[in-house]
Motif scaffolding. Structure first.
Motif, short mmCIF file in Angstrom:
data_model
loop_
_atom_site.label_atom_id
_atom_site.label_comp_id
_atom_site.label_asym_id
_atom_site.label_seq_id
_atom_site.Cartn_x
_atom_site.Cartn_y
_atom_site.Cartn_z
N ARG A 84 0.79 -1.23 0.00
CA ARG A 84 0.00 0.00 0.00
C ARG A 84 0.82 1.27 0.00
N ALA A 85 1.96 1.28 0.69
CA ALA A 85 2.71 2.53 0.86
C ALA A 85 3.10 3.18 -0.47
N PRO A 86 3.59 2.41 -1.46
CA PRO A 86 3.98 3.04 -2.73
C PRO A 86 2.83 3.74 -3.45
N LYS A 87 1.60 3.32 -3.18
CA LYS A 87 0.44 3.98 -3.80
C LYS A 87 0.23 5.38 -3.25
N GLY A 88 0.70 5.58 -2.02
CA GLY A 88 0.63 6.92 -1.42
C GLY A 88 -0.75 7.35 -0.98
N ASP A 89 -1.69 6.41 -0.89
CA ASP A 89 -3.06 6.81 -0.56
C ASP A 89 -3.41 6.62 0.91
N CYS A 90 -2.45 6.17 1.72
CA CYS A 90 -2.68 6.06 3.16
C CYS A 90 -1.34 6.13 3.89
N CYS A 91 -1.41 6.33 5.20
CA CYS A 91 -0.21 6.45 6.02
C CYS A 91 -0.16 5.31 7.05
N PHE A 92 1.04 5.01 7.50
CA PHE A 92 1.22 3.92 8.45
C PHE A 92 2.08 4.36 9.64
N ILE A 93 1.66 3.94 10.83
CA ILE A 93 2.55 3.94 12.00
C ILE A 93 2.50 2.51 12.52
N HIS A 94 3.66 1.84 12.49
CA HIS A 94 3.71 0.46 12.95
C HIS A 94 4.77 0.30 14.03
N ALA A 95 4.37 -0.33 15.15
CA ALA A 95 5.31 -0.63 16.23
C ALA A 95 5.72 -2.09 16.13
N THR A 96 7.00 -2.33 16.02
CA THR A 96 7.51 -3.69 15.79
C THR A 96 7.68 -4.50 17.07
N GLY A 97 7.84 -3.80 18.22
CA GLY A 97 8.19 -4.50 19.45
C GLY A 97 9.66 -4.87 19.47
N HIS A 98 10.12 -5.36 20.62
CA HIS A 98 11.54 -5.66 20.80
C HIS A 98 12.06 -6.70 19.80
N SER A 99 11.18 -7.64 19.44
CA SER A 99 11.64 -8.75 18.58
C SER A 99 11.49 -8.45 17.09
N GLY A 100 11.07 -7.23 16.75
CA GLY A 100 10.80 -6.94 15.34
C GLY A 100 11.71 -5.90 14.73
N THR A 101 12.94 -5.81 15.24
CA THR A 101 13.86 -4.79 14.73
C THR A 101 14.25 -5.04 13.27
N TRP A 102 13.93 -6.22 12.74
CA TRP A 102 14.23 -6.57 11.36
C TRP A 102 13.24 -5.96 10.36
N VAL A 103 12.14 -5.44 10.84
CA VAL A 103 11.06 -5.00 9.96
C VAL A 103 11.51 -3.91 8.99
N ALA A 104 12.22 -2.89 9.51
CA ALA A 104 12.65 -1.79 8.64
C ALA A 104 13.55 -2.28 7.53
N ASP A 105 14.47 -3.18 7.85
CA ASP A 105 15.38 -3.72 6.82
C ASP A 105 14.61 -4.55 5.80
N GLU A 106 13.63 -5.29 6.24
CA GLU A 106 12.84 -6.11 5.32
C GLU A 106 12.04 -5.22 4.37
N LEU A 107 11.51 -4.10 4.90
CA LEU A 107 10.77 -3.17 4.05
C LEU A 107 11.70 -2.54 3.00
N LYS A 108 12.91 -2.24 3.42
CA LYS A 108 13.88 -1.68 2.45
C LYS A 108 14.12 -2.65 1.30
N LYS A 109 14.22 -3.95 1.64
CA LYS A 109 14.40 -4.97 0.59
C LYS A 109 13.21 -5.00 -0.37
N ARG A 110 12.03 -4.63 0.17
CA ARG A 110 10.82 -4.62 -0.67
C ARG A 110 10.65 -3.29 -1.40
#
Length: 383
Positions: free
Chosen positions: A226-252
């Motif tokens: 959804r983010a590349p479409k630019g039609d909505c915004c996101f705030i996501h909390a990964t928690g302590h065990s989800g520090t990989w999320v930002a890197d995974e999004l970069k890969k995408r």
């Protein structure tokens, strides 16, 4: 509202609560309310040394006594069997510990908010003739409160859905769950301005402070779609065990540092502001979270944790689903594709989202602390 400076007519109040924030935080809210109305009230907590209450209760300024208690394990492994044998031994020991605390403190009222520690303490208080009450936070009651309901003088419920699972000595009382005041006063437009969110729909999501990998993985799929479409915004909390999320999004191809409509945090420490600002909330279905959703009147996609006792989060979530206030996706059914489709369906129907929000708001008990105080005052007056 209860505004009598001696509202409970009880000067010594014993509170048993432990294990999780879901039990401890409501207990602290009630203790704070009692203390605010009667600064001379003596409040003593009982908990266990290895759980959250050992830290949270002293931090809040209350004394706490410890007893040694644990729950039974359901697995029949050698370790599980050994644990259960030790638990039986602890049950006898904890009863004598509870008796000594009660005889020393001489409470005029004892309240249990759940967790294993509530069992021996409230059971012993009832046996010794102390007026007793319990508060059940979930729509499906825990084992401890199921047992105690038969013995205590008052049973207070967050949701009347729990009543059918109980055999109380006296009729249950609907009190709701205490929610911090800022959840009732937070303003959507002001919150969006503070967060730098424009007019696009804002999706807020979290799997709790520790993080939930299935939710994190599904949210990566949703944000990448959804983010590349630019039609909505996101705030996501990964928690302590989800520090990989930002890197995974970069890969995408979605770098949170470069996409102004994507904010990735480890933890949300301003939940009332973020929730007030959002148009759709994706989260677990703990009792406190649902009470906050109701207070702010927010439509939600609930993903109950299957790892909690009695699967109580599923029952919590269904109280909103049955009122057309939320959509539930069980974790076993959660995929990125399913979440993407569910969100797309809801965002395409702003009228439905608004209706879900109104329905959630109608479920809120705004005067929970007053109701709890009234129930306790009635109980003390009877004695």
């Amino acid at each position: 509202c209860i505004r009598d400076s001696n509202m409970l007519k009880a000067k010594r109040i014993l509170i048993a609560a432990g294990g999780t924030g879901g039990h401890i935080n409501p207990a602290l809210s009630v203790a704070g309310y009692i203390r605010s109305q009667d600064p001379t009230a003596e409040i003593l907590f009982v908990g266990t040394a290895d759980k959250m209450e050992a830290k949270l209760v002293p931090q809040a300024g209350y004394p706490i006594k410890m007893i040694d208690i644990s729950g039974f394990r359901r697995d029949l492994s050698p370790a599980g069997i050994v644990h259960n044998i030790k638990t039986v031994s602890k049950m006898f020991k904890s009863s004598s510990q509870a008796k000594k605390i009660i005889e020393d403190f001489k409470p005029e009222l004892a309240i249990g908010f759940g967790g294993y520690v509530s069992g021996p303490v409230i059971r012993m208080a009832a046996k010794l003739g102390v007026p007793t009450a319990i508060h059940e936070q979930n729509a499906y009651p825990g084992v401890t409160n199921k047992t105690l309901a038969k013995q205590v003088d008052a049973v207070m419920l967050t949701s009347m859905a729990a009543e059918k699972y109980l055999e109380p000595k006296n009729p249950c009382v609907l009190t709701g769950l205490p929610v911090r005041a800022e959840f009732f006063t937070a303003d959507k437009e002001h919150s969006r301005l503070e967060l730098g969110v424009d007019s696009r729909p804002l999706i807020l999501s979290s799997g709790g402070s520790l993080g939930a990998e299935p939710i994190n993985r599904a949210m990566v799929e949703l944000i990448a779609a959804r983010a590349p479409k630019g039609d909505c915004c996101f705030i996501h909390a990964t928690g302590h065990s989800g520090t990989w999320v930002a890197d995974e999004l970069k890969k995408r191809g979605v770098d949170p540092d470069k996409f102004e409509n994507v904010t990735i945090r480890e933890y949300i420490d301003d939940m009332s502001r973020c929730m007030a600002a959002c148009d759709l909330f994706i989260n677990r279905a703990g009792a406190s979270t649902l009470s906050e959703i109701e207070a702010l009147g927010k439509p939600s996609i609930l993903i109950p944790s299957p790892y909690v006792a009695e699967n109580h989060q599923y029952h919590n979530a269904m109280t909103l689903v049955e009122k057309n206030a939320a959509v539930v996706i069980e974790e076993k059914d959660l995929t990125g594709e399913k979440l993407v489709g569910t969100v797309a369906n809801l965002l395409a129907q702003p009228g439905k989202l608004a209706e879900m929000g109104r329905n959630a708001r109608s479920l809120s008990v705004d005067d929970s602390l007053d109701r709890i105080a009234a129930a306790l005052m009635k109980l003390v007056q009877k004695h």
